[in-house]
Every structure is written in C-alpha cells, then in structure tokens.
Design a protein around this motif. Structure first.
Motif, PDB file in Angstrom:
ATOM      1  N   ASP A  31       0.823  -1.215   0.000  1.00 18.79           N
ATOM      2  CA  ASP A  31       0.000   0.000   0.000  1.00 18.79           C
ATOM      3  C   ASP A  31       0.854   1.261   0.000  1.00 18.79           C
ATOM      4  O   ASP A  31       0.386   2.329  -0.391  1.00 18.79           O
ATOM      5  CB  ASP A  31      -0.949   0.019   1.210  1.00 18.79           C
ATOM      6  N   SER A  32       2.100   1.132   0.424  1.00 16.74           N
ATOM      7  CA  SER A  32       3.030   2.264   0.425  1.00 16.74           C
ATOM      8  C   SER A  32       3.882   2.308  -0.843  1.00 16.74           C
ATOM      9  O   SER A  32       4.828   3.082  -0.924  1.00 16.74           O
ATOM     10  CB  SER A  32       3.940   2.194   1.660  1.00 16.74           C
ATOM     11  N   GLY A  33       3.577   1.452  -1.796  1.00 11.99           N
ATOM     12  CA  GLY A  33       4.261   1.474  -3.079  1.00 11.99           C
ATOM     13  C   GLY A  33       5.414   0.510  -3.233  1.00 11.99           C
ATOM     14  O   GLY A  33       6.098   0.517  -4.252  1.00 11.99           O
ATOM     15  N   ALA A  34       5.644  -0.329  -2.241  1.00 14.45           N
ATOM     16  CA  ALA A  34       6.756  -1.284  -2.328  1.00 14.45           C
ATOM     17  C   ALA A  34       6.370  -2.499  -3.165  1.00 14.45           C
ATOM     18  O   ALA A  34       5.215  -2.914  -3.200  1.00 14.45           O
ATOM     19  CB  ALA A  34       7.179  -1.734  -0.935  1.00 14.45           C
ATOM     20  N   LYS A  35       7.380  -3.059  -3.809  1.00 14.65           N
ATOM     21  CA  LYS A  35       7.254  -4.358  -4.462  1.00 14.65           C
ATOM     22  C   LYS A  35       7.653  -5.374  -3.397  1.00 14.65           C
ATOM     23  O   LYS A  35       8.629  -5.156  -2.679  1.00 14.65           O
ATOM     24  CB  LYS A  35       8.206  -4.414  -5.657  1.00 14.65           C
ATOM     25  N   VAL A  36       6.910  -6.451  -3.262  1.00 10.63           N
ATOM     26  CA  VAL A  36       7.230  -7.418  -2.216  1.00 10.63           C
ATOM     27  C   VAL A  36       7.602  -8.769  -2.805  1.00 10.63           C
ATOM     28  O   VAL A  36       7.138  -9.155  -3.870  1.00 10.63           O
ATOM     29  CB  VAL A  36       6.086  -7.590  -1.188  1.00 10.63           C
ATOM     30  N   GLN A  37       8.476  -9.441  -2.096  1.00  9.29           N
ATOM     31  CA  GLN A  37       8.843 -10.820  -2.409  1.00  9.29           C
ATOM     32  C   GLN A  37       8.644 -11.606  -1.128  1.00  9.29           C
ATOM     33  O   GLN A  37       9.083 -11.183  -0.055  1.00  9.29           O
ATOM     34  CB  GLN A  37      10.294 -10.915  -2.876  1.00  9.29           C
ATOM     35  N   VAL A  38       7.994 -12.750  -1.230  1.00  7.95           N
ATOM     36  CA  VAL A  38       7.657 -13.558  -0.062  1.00  7.95           C
ATOM     37  C   VAL A  38       8.420 -14.874  -0.113  1.00  7.95           C
ATOM     38  O   VAL A  38       8.438 -15.556  -1.140  1.00  7.95           O
ATOM     39  CB  VAL A  38       6.139 -13.841  -0.020  1.00  7.95           C
ATOM     40  N   ASN A  59      17.005 -23.099  -2.778  1.00 12.30           N
ATOM     41  CA  ASN A  59      16.282 -22.261  -1.815  1.00 12.30           C
ATOM     42  C   ASN A  59      17.212 -21.273  -1.127  1.00 12.30           C
ATOM     43  O   ASN A  59      16.865 -20.104  -0.935  1.00 12.30           O
ATOM     44  CB  ASN A  59      15.587 -23.126  -0.755  1.00 12.30           C
ATOM     45  N   ALA A  60      18.394 -21.725  -0.745  1.00 11.70           N
ATOM     46  CA  ALA A  60      19.351 -20.839  -0.068  1.00 11.70           C
ATOM     47  C   ALA A  60      19.824 -19.738  -1.009  1.00 11.70           C
ATOM     48  O   ALA A  60      19.934 -18.577  -0.608  1.00 11.70           O
ATOM     49  CB  ALA A  60      20.533 -21.640   0.466  1.00 11.70           C
ATOM     50  N   ARG A  61      20.094 -20.075  -2.258  1.00 12.56           N
ATOM     51  CA  ARG A  61      20.523 -19.061  -3.231  1.00 12.56           C
ATOM     52  C   ARG A  61      19.426 -18.023  -3.449  1.00 12.56           C
ATOM     53  O   ARG A  61      19.700 -16.819  -3.509  1.00 12.56           O
ATOM     54  CB  ARG A  61      20.917 -19.711  -4.564  1.00 12.56           C
ATOM     55  N   THR A  62      18.180 -18.474  -3.547  1.00 18.21           N
ATOM     56  CA  THR A  62      17.049 -17.561  -3.724  1.00 18.21           C
ATOM     57  C   THR A  62      16.924 -16.619  -2.525  1.00 18.21           C
ATOM     58  O   THR A  62      16.738 -15.412  -2.687  1.00 18.21           O
ATOM     59  CB  THR A  62      15.741 -18.351  -3.926  1.00 18.21           C
ATOM     60  N   LEU A  63      17.037 -17.164  -1.324  1.00 20.17           N
ATOM     61  CA  LEU A  63      16.940 -16.364  -0.113  1.00 20.17           C
ATOM     62  C   LEU A  63      18.049 -15.318  -0.051  1.00 20.17           C
ATOM     63  O   LEU A  63      17.784 -14.127   0.184  1.00 20.17           O
ATOM     64  CB  LEU A  63      17.004 -17.265   1.125  1.00 20.17           C
ATOM     65  N   VAL A  64      19.274 -15.719  -0.264  1.00 21.45           N
ATOM     66  CA  VAL A  64      20.407 -14.785  -0.175  1.00 21.45           C
ATOM     67  C   VAL A  64      20.291 -13.706  -1.253  1.00 21.45           C
ATOM     68  O   VAL A  64      20.508 -12.522  -0.989  1.00 21.45           O
ATOM     69  CB  VAL A  64      21.758 -15.538  -0.259  1.00 21.45           C
ATOM     70  N   ARG A  65      19.906 -14.100  -2.457  1.00 23.87           N
ATOM     71  CA  ARG A  65      19.726 -13.127  -3.539  1.00 23.87           C
ATOM     72  C   ARG A  65      18.624 -12.121  -3.179  1.00 23.87           C
ATOM     73  O   ARG A  65      18.764 -10.916  -3.396  1.00 23.87           O
ATOM     74  CB  ARG A  65      19.394 -13.866  -4.846  1.00 23.87           C
ATOM     75  N   LEU A  92      17.647 -17.028   8.601  1.00 18.72           N
ATOM     76  CA  LEU A  92      18.353 -15.779   8.929  1.00 18.72           C
ATOM     77  C   LEU A  92      19.858 -16.006   9.055  1.00 18.72           C
ATOM     78  O   LEU A  92      20.642 -15.101   8.765  1.00 18.72           O
ATOM     79  CB  LEU A  92      17.778 -15.173  10.208  1.00 18.72           C
ATOM     80  N   ASP A  93      20.261 -17.199   9.452  1.00 18.49           N
ATOM     81  CA  ASP A  93      21.692 -17.496   9.528  1.00 18.49           C
ATOM     82  C   ASP A  93      22.355 -17.405   8.152  1.00 18.49           C
ATOM     83  O   ASP A  93      23.532 -17.072   8.048  1.00 18.49           O
ATOM     84  CB  ASP A  93      21.933 -18.883  10.136  1.00 18.49           C
ATOM     85  N   TYR A  94      21.590 -17.648   7.088  1.00 13.89           N
ATOM     86  CA  TYR A  94      22.144 -17.553   5.735  1.00 13.89           C
ATOM     87  C   TYR A  94      22.501 -16.102   5.361  1.00 13.89           C
ATOM     88  O   TYR A  94      23.221 -15.886   4.386  1.00 13.89           O
ATOM     89  CB  TYR A  94      21.197 -18.159   4.700  1.00 13.89           C
TER      90      TYR A  94
END
Length: 188
Positions: A31-38, A59-65, A92-94
């Motif tokens: 709603d504030s104009g951000a693009k989100v990734q979940v 999955n780890a590469r996607t998260l870190v990216r 979060l450790d990644y």
C-alpha cells in the motif's frame, strides 16, 4: 522509485498463522508502493547453515539473492517454546553469506518483526528475539513490532483480521518498512 521488501517467515505448514501475519504486514508495504517478495513454507527448507560449506541449495541461493536486493525486510515467526522457530532462525543465519557485500548483512535496512504464538509469553519473547537478530544483522527494527496471540486473534487466509487493533498494527509495520526504505519516514 519502487523499493523491494522481502518477507520471510511462516512455518512448513502452508497458510499458517505466522504466514498470514506476514501477508498482512506485506500488504502495508504494498500500500506504500513497495514491491514485495515472499519466502515462506517449503521455500525456507534448507540445510542447517554451515560456514564451512560453500555450496548452496536453490532455496538458499534464492533467499540470499532476495536479501541482497532488499530495501526492507519483514520477519514473521511462530513462537516455538518461547523463541523464533528453527526454520526462520536457520534462514536468517544464511544472511552470513552477505558479510562481504558492500552493504553487509541487513545494514541500513528497516526490519519489521512479528512474533505469533498461542499465548502471550511466547509471542513477546519471539518478537524480542527477532528484534535482537535484526540488530545483530545491522538492520533497523521498525519502531512498531507485533506480538500476536493466536489464542485470542485469528488471521484469515490473506492476513485479514477481525481485531482492528491487530490489523492496524500489522499494516503499520509494513508501512514503516516501506517508508523507511523510500526515505519518507515520518514517524508513523
């Protein structure tokens, strides 16, 4: 200029209460104009973080990216035995993979935090743990965080909530993350 807010959280169970809370916060960012990734559920299943292992799963590469490109971050964790779930903590450790970046870890990024559990004690301690991890990763926890007691407040599939105060809090956290990232922080 659109900013990107990355939401991390939930549990391995799809559409969990913590995932629903994450969606509610991300709606405020949108709603504030951000693009989100979940990044939730199965996307968080990764080997235990190990500094001596350089190979990363998809999955780890996607998260870190995603974290590398994030202007803001939202963390939502179920409270498991009084703290952050192992699934969320391992993810979060990644962030350690960002240590050599020009902008290491979560430096300079607003981090919205939500702890959700079936009872007050775990909701509060989980929120505090998330805020501590955000600080340790050099992020800026938003002034508003949420401790949601799922024994008293249930969230619907899109994060909708009949409790107006909880709904407003979750939405405001998303707004704060996006506005901080946009440089439009006005102390909401």
């Amino acid at each position: 200029m659109a900013v990107t807010v990355v939401g991390i959280g939930g549990s391995v169970r799809a559409d969990s209460q913590s995932e629903r809370a994450l969606q509610a916060v991300l709606a405020g960012a949108r709603d504030s104009g951000a693009k989100v990734q979940v990044i939730t559920g199965d996307e968080l299943i990764m080997p235990f973080f190990d500094t001596s292992v350089s190979e990363r799963t998809a999955n780890a590469r996607t998260l870190v990216r995603a974290l590398r490109g994030a202007d803001g971050v939202v963390l939502a964790s179920p409270g498991y035995h009084g703290t952050v779930s192992g699934l969320v903590k391992n993810a979060l450790d990644y962030a350690e993979d960002l240590r050599e970046d020009e902008r290491p870890y979560l430096q300079g990024r607003a981090v919205g935090c939500v702890g959700i559990a079936h009872g007050w004690q775990a909701t509060v301690t989980t929120l505090q743990a998330l805020r501590s991890v955000a600080h340790a990763l050099r992020g800026w926890p938003t002034p508003l965080g949420a401790a949601v007691n799922s024994a008293e407040t249930g969230l619907g599939p899109g994060g909708e909530c009949a409790d107006a105060k909880v709904a407003s809090t979750l939405h405001t956290i998303g707004v704060q993350v996006a506005e901080f990232a946009l440089g439009n922080w006005h102390g909401h």
